[in-house]
Design a protein around this motif. Sequence first.
Motif, PDB file in Angstrom:
ATOM      1  N   THR A 241       9.023   9.077   9.728  1.00 21.52           N
ATOM      2  CA  THR A 241      10.330   8.545  10.183  1.00 21.52           C
ATOM      3  C   THR A 241      10.335   7.019  10.178  1.00 21.52           C
ATOM      4  O   THR A 241      11.315   6.391   9.756  1.00 21.52           O
ATOM      5  N   LYS A 242       9.230   6.419  10.625  1.00 26.14           N
ATOM      6  CA  LYS A 242       9.165   4.955  10.629  1.00 26.14           C
ATOM      7  C   LYS A 242       9.128   4.393   9.213  1.00 26.14           C
ATOM      8  O   LYS A 242       9.691   3.328   8.934  1.00 26.14           O
ATOM      9  N   LEU A 243       8.448   5.104   8.324  1.00 23.99           N
ATOM     10  CA  LEU A 243       8.402   4.646   6.932  1.00 23.99           C
ATOM     11  C   LEU A 243       9.778   4.732   6.291  1.00 23.99           C
ATOM     12  O   LEU A 243      10.176   3.831   5.529  1.00 23.99           O
ATOM     13  N   MET A 244      10.518   5.780   6.593  1.00 27.73           N
ATOM     14  CA  MET A 244      11.855   5.923   6.018  1.00 27.73           C
ATOM     15  C   MET A 244      12.819   4.882   6.579  1.00 27.73           C
ATOM     16  O   MET A 244      13.791   4.494   5.931  1.00 27.73           O
TER      17      MET A 244
ATOM     18  N   LYS B 212       0.830  -1.197   0.000  1.00 29.71           N
ATOM     19  CA  LYS B 212       0.000   0.000   0.000  1.00 29.71           C
ATOM     20  C   LYS B 212       0.867   1.249   0.000  1.00 29.71           C
ATOM     21  O   LYS B 212       1.842   1.327   0.759  1.00 29.71           O
ATOM     22  N   VAL B 213       0.532   2.220  -0.834  1.00 30.99           N
ATOM     23  CA  VAL B 213       1.292   3.470  -0.935  1.00 30.99           C
ATOM     24  C   VAL B 213       0.998   4.319   0.305  1.00 30.99           C
ATOM     25  O   VAL B 213      -0.163   4.656   0.573  1.00 30.99           O
ATOM     26  N   GLU B 214       2.037   4.667   1.035  1.00 30.81           N
ATOM     27  CA  GLU B 214       1.896   5.485   2.241  1.00 30.81           C
ATOM     28  C   GLU B 214       2.321   6.938   2.011  1.00 30.81           C
ATOM     29  O   GLU B 214       1.761   7.844   2.605  1.00 30.81           O
ATOM     30  N   ASP B 215       3.333   7.137   1.159  1.00 32.68           N
ATOM     31  CA  ASP B 215       3.835   8.491   0.942  1.00 32.68           C
ATOM     32  C   ASP B 215       4.425   8.592  -0.458  1.00 32.68           C
ATOM     33  O   ASP B 215       4.794   7.573  -1.077  1.00 32.68           O
ATOM     34  N   VAL B 216       4.510   9.828  -0.965  1.00 37.87           N
ATOM     35  CA  VAL B 216       5.070  10.096  -2.293  1.00 37.87           C
ATOM     36  C   VAL B 216       6.189  11.103  -2.138  1.00 37.87           C
ATOM     37  O   VAL B 216       5.990  12.191  -1.578  1.00 37.87           O
ATOM     38  N   GLN B 217       7.366  10.741  -2.622  1.00 43.56           N
ATOM     39  CA  GLN B 217       8.531  11.632  -2.590  1.00 43.56           C
ATOM     40  C   GLN B 217       9.101  11.725  -3.991  1.00 43.56           C
ATOM     41  O   GLN B 217       9.640  10.741  -4.513  1.00 43.56           O
ATOM     42  N   GLY B 218       8.976  12.901  -4.573  1.00 42.25           N
ATOM     43  CA  GLY B 218       9.429  13.067  -5.960  1.00 42.25           C
ATOM     44  C   GLY B 218       8.569  12.227  -6.881  1.00 42.25           C
ATOM     45  O   GLY B 218       7.349  12.355  -6.923  1.00 42.25           O
ATOM     46  N   ARG B 219       9.234  11.347  -7.618  1.00 48.72           N
ATOM     47  CA  ARG B 219       8.517  10.421  -8.499  1.00 48.72           C
ATOM     48  C   ARG B 219       8.486   9.010  -7.915  1.00 48.72           C
ATOM     49  O   ARG B 219       8.264   8.042  -8.642  1.00 48.72           O
TER      50      ARG B 219
END
Length: 360
Positions: free
Chosen positions: A333-336, A194-201
């Motif tokens: 932070t946890k996702l990263m 599941k997509v949680e966040d979008v960074q750039g592309r």
Amino acid sequence: SGDGPGRVVWERDVHSFSSVGRAAASGLSTSRRRDGGRVRGRTSRDLERQKKEHERTRGGLERKERRGGGIDGEPDDLVEDGVEDRKTYVLTDGCASSNLVWDGTLREPCRKNKRISKGKGRKGKKVVDPFSKKDWYDVKAPTMFTVRNVGKTLVTRTQGTKIASDGLKGRVFEVALADLNQDEDQAFRKIKLKVEDVQGRNCLTQYHGMDLTTDKLRSLVRKWQTLIEANVDVKTTDGYVLRLFAIGFTMKRPNQIRKTSYAQTSQVRQIRKKMVDIMTREATSCDLKELVMKFIPEVIGKEIEKSCAGIYPLQNCYIRKAKILKAPKFELTKLMEVHGDYAEETGKKVERPAAAEATA
């Protein structure tokens, strides 16, 4: 009344005529209508002027078939004279009170086709390719899998208040574990991301569930054995609530001659209790990442087979399905920690040979 142009043929009050007068008026009216287009109570000039005025105001014409003619419903001699299917028209607005009638010397009005008239005068819309307004984004898997680049997804470009990242967040991708770990022996297991966040592309995903393929599940079910299933809700140390489904099958004991290997109901209950205890113990003692690492090599299934061997021998024990019921509040932070850093690869400096520098 005279016969010259512009003169009234007969009076409007036809009820004052005698029976002989009615017949004469009827004969006079039919002859005048055939020859000069006369009508009751009006001259030809009045009729033409009224017709033009009516066309200017876009008044409707209502077509009526005249089956009986003459005055007071008496049939006239139109058919006898060889004139068949004589059509008459009545003005519907502005002149209804005068009860004007004329014969088929006027052009028959045509009805409007609403569909044609609606689009009249409009220019056709310019056809635009919908893909010209969309962008491609890379889908990234967590570090618990070997292959990080899952694939690409499409979304409409940011326009006004509609942001592209909002359309990407929440998307769920189903990927075969064989593609994520480059191992064809694990092709029967499907992983949901599941997509949680979008960074750039890049679309950063998190584990969202797991399932077995249908063909694998059907191949396990056979005759002459007992199928045992169990499910339990567990909570990991990092706050994820999951529902785990386990499945197992009885097998023949060593040196068994009997064809069937059915377990008793009491044995099935004991095995099911063991399954629930093992799944609860293994899931509540770790976080989500460690739990997924237990799912991949089927550690929990092997533990169930080992512990239930004293009750009845089992085979093909799997965590059939796992789905997330509740997730904790999103923290970047946890996702990263699960994904790491996605810095763009700029390449490294390469030293040019001395010969190439001399020629340059």
